[in-house]
Design a protein around this motif. Structure first.
Motif, PDB file in Angstrom:
ATOM      1  N   VAL A  27       1.069  -1.321  -0.606  1.00  0.00           N
ATOM      2  CA  VAL A  27      -0.130  -0.142   0.087  1.00  0.00           C
ATOM      3  C   VAL A  27       1.195   1.372  -0.207  1.00  0.00           C
ATOM      4  O   VAL A  27       0.632   2.288  -0.468  1.00  0.00           O
ATOM      5  N   THR A  28       1.716   0.640   0.554  1.00  0.00           N
ATOM      6  CA  THR A  28       3.005   2.531   0.830  1.00  0.00           C
ATOM      7  C   THR A  28       3.590   2.816  -0.705  1.00  0.00           C
ATOM      8  O   THR A  28       3.185   3.814  -0.679  1.00  0.00           O
ATOM      9  N   THR A  29       4.136   1.429  -1.365  1.00  0.00           N
ATOM     10  CA  THR A  29       4.877   1.357  -2.289  1.00  0.00           C
ATOM     11  C   THR A  29       3.288   2.047  -3.670  1.00  0.00           C
ATOM     12  O   THR A  29       4.038   1.550  -5.530  1.00  0.00           O
ATOM     13  N   LYS A  30       1.975   1.485  -3.654  1.00  0.00           N
ATOM     14  CA  LYS A  30       0.513   1.736  -4.099  1.00  0.00           C
ATOM     15  C   LYS A  30       1.198   0.356  -5.663  1.00  0.00           C
ATOM     16  O   LYS A  30       0.756   0.856  -6.340  1.00  0.00           O
ATOM     17  N   SER A  31       1.678  -0.808  -5.051  1.00  0.00           N
ATOM     18  CA  SER A  31       2.153  -1.729  -5.695  1.00  0.00           C
ATOM     19  C   SER A  31       1.434  -3.127  -5.897  1.00  0.00           C
ATOM     20  O   SER A  31       1.338  -3.138  -4.487  1.00  0.00           O
ATOM     21  N   LEU A  32       1.139  -4.119  -6.477  1.00  0.00           N
ATOM     22  CA  LEU A  32       0.267  -5.145  -6.826  1.00  0.00           C
ATOM     23  C   LEU A  32       1.701  -5.903  -7.575  1.00  0.00           C
ATOM     24  O   LEU A  32       1.892  -6.113  -8.646  1.00  0.00           O
ATOM     25  N   PRO A  33       0.787  -7.210  -6.348  1.00  0.00           N
ATOM     26  CA  PRO A  33       2.556  -8.064  -7.045  1.00  0.00           C
ATOM     27  C   PRO A  33       2.110  -9.181  -7.493  1.00  0.00           C
ATOM     28  O   PRO A  33       0.555  -8.954  -7.645  1.00  0.00           O
ATOM     29  N   ILE A  34       3.251  -9.449  -8.198  1.00  0.00           N
ATOM     30  CA  ILE A  34       2.183 -10.695  -9.020  1.00  0.00           C
ATOM     31  C   ILE A  34       3.524 -11.544  -7.187  1.00  0.00           C
ATOM     32  O   ILE A  34       4.163 -11.925  -7.709  1.00  0.00           O
ATOM     33  N   ILE A  35       2.133 -12.530  -7.266  1.00  0.00           N
ATOM     34  CA  ILE A  35       2.834 -13.389  -6.559  1.00  0.00           C
ATOM     35  C   ILE A  35       3.253 -14.694  -6.460  1.00  0.00           C
ATOM     36  O   ILE A  35       2.321 -15.253  -7.265  1.00  0.00           O
TER      37      ILE A  35
END
Length: 85
Positions: A27-35
């Motif tokens: 949330v802090t980096t505003k990123s959605l990961p590929i898990i």
């Protein structure tokens, strides 16, 4: 987590703690990961819970999506879980 003496409750507590930290970073980096994770290990439990929490946030509509909007580090647009073989 790997101790045979660890209870299910202790393991779930540790998983939630790790997921909370990872979600905070995302949330802090505003990123959605590929898990991605190895199957059948503690990492898979963390990955599944993280995927679930991300999907819950995104299901809240624009309020949840705003948490991840932006071009953070690795700013992917999809959260998928792909256990590696």
């Amino acid at each position: 987590v790997h101790s045979p003496a660890a209870s299910d409750r202790d393991i779930q507590h540790h998983i939630e703690h790790v997921v909370d930290g990872l979600l905070s970073v995302l949330v802090t980096t505003k990123s959605l990961p590929i898990i991605r994770c190895p199957p059948g290990e503690a990492a898979e439990m963390v990955a599944r819970r993280l995927d679930q929490r991300i999907r819950e946030l995104l299901a809240k509509g624009s309020a949840g999506a705003d948490l991840f909007s932006g071009s953070g580090v690795g700013g992917s647009t999809a959260a998928t879980m792909e256990p590696s073989a």
